[in-house]
Design an enzyme around this catalytic site. Structure first.
Site, PDB file in Angstrom:
ATOM      1  N   ASN A 258     -25.513 -29.977-121.859  1.00 49.85           N
ATOM      2  CA  ASN A 258     -25.844 -28.980-120.826  1.00 49.85           C
ATOM      3  C   ASN A 258     -24.622 -28.111-120.491  1.00 49.85           C
ATOM      4  O   ASN A 258     -24.618 -27.395-119.501  1.00 49.85           O
ATOM      5  CB  ASN A 258     -26.387 -29.663-119.565  1.00 49.85           C
ATOM      6  CG  ASN A 258     -25.391 -30.649-118.961  1.00 49.85           C
ATOM      7  OD1 ASN A 258     -24.264 -30.763-119.442  1.00 49.85           O
ATOM      8  ND2 ASN A 258     -25.789 -31.343-117.914  1.00 49.85           N
TER       9      ASN A 258
ATOM     10  N   ASP B 249     -12.070 -38.379-116.768  1.00 45.77           N
ATOM     11  CA  ASP B 249     -13.084 -38.948-115.876  1.00 45.77           C
ATOM     12  C   ASP B 249     -13.227 -40.457-116.034  1.00 45.77           C
ATOM     13  O   ASP B 249     -12.700 -41.054-116.972  1.00 45.77           O
ATOM     14  CB  ASP B 249     -14.440 -38.243-116.110  1.00 45.77           C
ATOM     15  CG  ASP B 249     -14.743 -38.026-117.585  1.00 45.77           C
ATOM     16  OD1 ASP B 249     -14.153 -38.716-118.421  1.00 45.77           O
ATOM     17  OD2 ASP B 249     -15.573 -37.159-117.897  1.00 45.77           O
TER      18      ASP B 249
ATOM     19  N   GLU C 247     -20.948 -31.040-113.949  1.00 47.84           N
ATOM     20  CA  GLU C 247     -22.319 -30.655-114.280  1.00 47.84           C
ATOM     21  C   GLU C 247     -22.537 -29.171-113.960  1.00 47.84           C
ATOM     22  O   GLU C 247     -21.760 -28.572-113.214  1.00 47.84           O
ATOM     23  CB  GLU C 247     -23.304 -31.510-113.474  1.00 47.84           C
ATOM     24  CG  GLU C 247     -23.199 -33.004-113.736  1.00 47.84           C
ATOM     25  CD  GLU C 247     -23.785 -33.423-115.097  1.00 47.84           C
ATOM     26  OE1 GLU C 247     -24.067 -32.556-115.937  1.00 47.84           O
ATOM     27  OE2 GLU C 247     -23.961 -34.634-115.296  1.00 47.84           O
TER      28      GLU C 247
ATOM     29  N   HIS D 230     -21.571 -29.276-119.866  1.00 45.00           N
ATOM     30  CA  HIS D 230     -20.592 -29.877-118.962  1.00 45.00           C
ATOM     31  C   HIS D 230     -19.269 -30.167-119.680  1.00 45.00           C
ATOM     32  O   HIS D 230     -19.224 -30.391-120.880  1.00 45.00           O
ATOM     33  CB  HIS D 230     -21.146 -31.108-118.231  1.00 45.00           C
ATOM     34  CG  HIS D 230     -21.270 -32.365-119.028  1.00 45.00           C
ATOM     35  ND1 HIS D 230     -22.438 -33.090-119.075  1.00 45.00           N
ATOM     36  CD2 HIS D 230     -20.385 -33.052-119.773  1.00 45.00           C
ATOM     37  CE1 HIS D 230     -22.250 -34.170-119.817  1.00 45.00           C
ATOM     38  NE2 HIS D 230     -21.009 -34.165-120.258  1.00 45.00           N
TER      39      HIS D 230
HETATM   40  C1  GLP Z   1     -19.432 -37.505-121.555  1.00 43.99           C
HETATM   41  C2  GLP Z   1     -17.976 -37.302-121.145  1.00 43.99           C
HETATM   42  C3  GLP Z   1     -17.474 -35.958-121.550  1.00 43.99           C
HETATM   43  C4  GLP Z   1     -17.785 -35.738-123.019  1.00 43.99           C
HETATM   44  C5  GLP Z   1     -19.273 -35.732-123.226  1.00 43.99           C
HETATM   45  C6  GLP Z   1     -19.690 -35.430-124.650  1.00 43.99           C
HETATM   46  O1  GLP Z   1     -20.299 -36.905-120.656  1.00 43.99           O
HETATM   47  N1  GLP Z   1     -17.757 -37.460-119.743  1.00 43.99           N
HETATM   48  O2  GLP Z   1     -16.098 -35.868-121.315  1.00 43.99           O
HETATM   49  O3  GLP Z   1     -17.244 -34.531-123.447  1.00 43.99           O
HETATM   50  O4  GLP Z   1     -19.727 -37.024-122.846  1.00 43.99           O
HETATM   51  O5  GLP Z   1     -19.729 -36.610-125.389  1.00 43.99           O
HETATM   52  P1  GLP Z   1     -19.935 -36.708-126.932  1.00 43.99           P
HETATM   53  O6  GLP Z   1     -18.621 -36.386-127.561  1.00 43.99           O
HETATM   54  O7  GLP Z   1     -20.313 -38.146-127.164  1.00 43.99           O
HETATM   55  O8  GLP Z   1     -21.021 -35.773-127.320  1.00 43.99           O
END
Ligand code: GLP
Length: 241
Positions: free
Chosen positions: A136, A67, A143, A138
């Protein structure tokens, strides 16, 4: 879904890095699906070190990131391009022409999504997709409620996701409201998936992902229908199982 449990974050980083090392050694032309967020930072450091030692080379592989924020340039410090550049691309022998992220500044974002999906297909599909997990449920920026057949698309980021990512920006209000993300189908199309999760704050969502109903309302539960998806977690993230 296979579950691999590790004592701590360091052991988790080593194990996930090892999976990438093995794949790169056996299939130097592999196609890697990469993720951002706090979770994989230590793992990328280990991959960079392995490359520095000459254990692996990225010279022939291609990477596709999950993304990117809409509206941020590649040089914006909080863009996922910058994140990848700092954590991996600038430290390994991967030619930049072989690193792919959606273009958050594309004038026609719908067209950009289609082109991104086509370039993944053109490369032959993703051999190993790395994922993190949002609070959540995702994956990527899909989402809750994202359709299972979704391909790369533009998403409206939920307030909780924007809040969770505010730490990477100067002001919380600077977090973009939209992103381009691979869809659920794009992710499930990968031949193999590793979802990496760490920390007590993820324990509740890990419990829901593994024990709850399989539903698009908790996107990561859909990984349970993939024949080669694995959850790599540390003890803290597994504390409610
Ligand atoms: C963002 C990214 C996701 C990632 C998520 C969790 O939303 N788009 O790809 O998995 O964060 O991040 P973290 O590893 O900082 O908890």
């Amino acid at each position: 879904m296979q579950i691999h449990l590790f004592q701590d974050k360091q052991a988790l980083d080593i194990a996930v890095a090892q999976e990438f090392v093995r794949l790169l050694q056996q299939h130097p032309h592999c196609i890697l699906g990469l993720a951002t967020g706090g979770t994989p930072v230590g793992m990328y450091a280990r991959l960079s070190a392995a490359c520095g030692r000459g254990d692996i080379s990225f010279a022939q592989c291609q990477t596709f990131n999950l993304d990117e924020y809409v509206g941020l340039s590649r040089t914006h410090p909080a863009s996922y391009y910058q994140y990848m550049s700092q954590n991996l691309f600038s430290k390994v022998d991967l030619p930049l022409s072989q690193c792919h992220l959606p273009d958050g500044q594309a004038l026609d974002s719908i067209r950009e999504c289609q082109a991104y999906e086509q370039s993944i297909a053109h490369a032959g599909g993703i051999d190993l997709q790395l994922l993190g997990l949002g609070h959540n449920g995702h994956i990527g920026f899909n989402e809750p409620g994202t359709p299972i057949d979704s391909l790369t698309h533009v998403v409206q980021l939920s307030p909780t996701t924007r809040y969770a990512n505010a730490r990477f920006f100067k002001n919380a209000a600077d977090v973009p409201t939209q992103a381009i993300t691979m869809g659920i189908r794009s992710i499930l199309n990968a031949k193999r998936i590793i979802c990496m999760v760490s920390g007590a704050d993820k324990a509740e969502i890990v419990r829901r992902v593994l024990r709850g109903t399989i539903t698009p309302d908790v996107p990561a539960t859909l990984l349970r229908n993939h024949p080669k998806a694995a959850l790599f977690i540390d003890r803290q993230a597994a504390s409610l199982l």
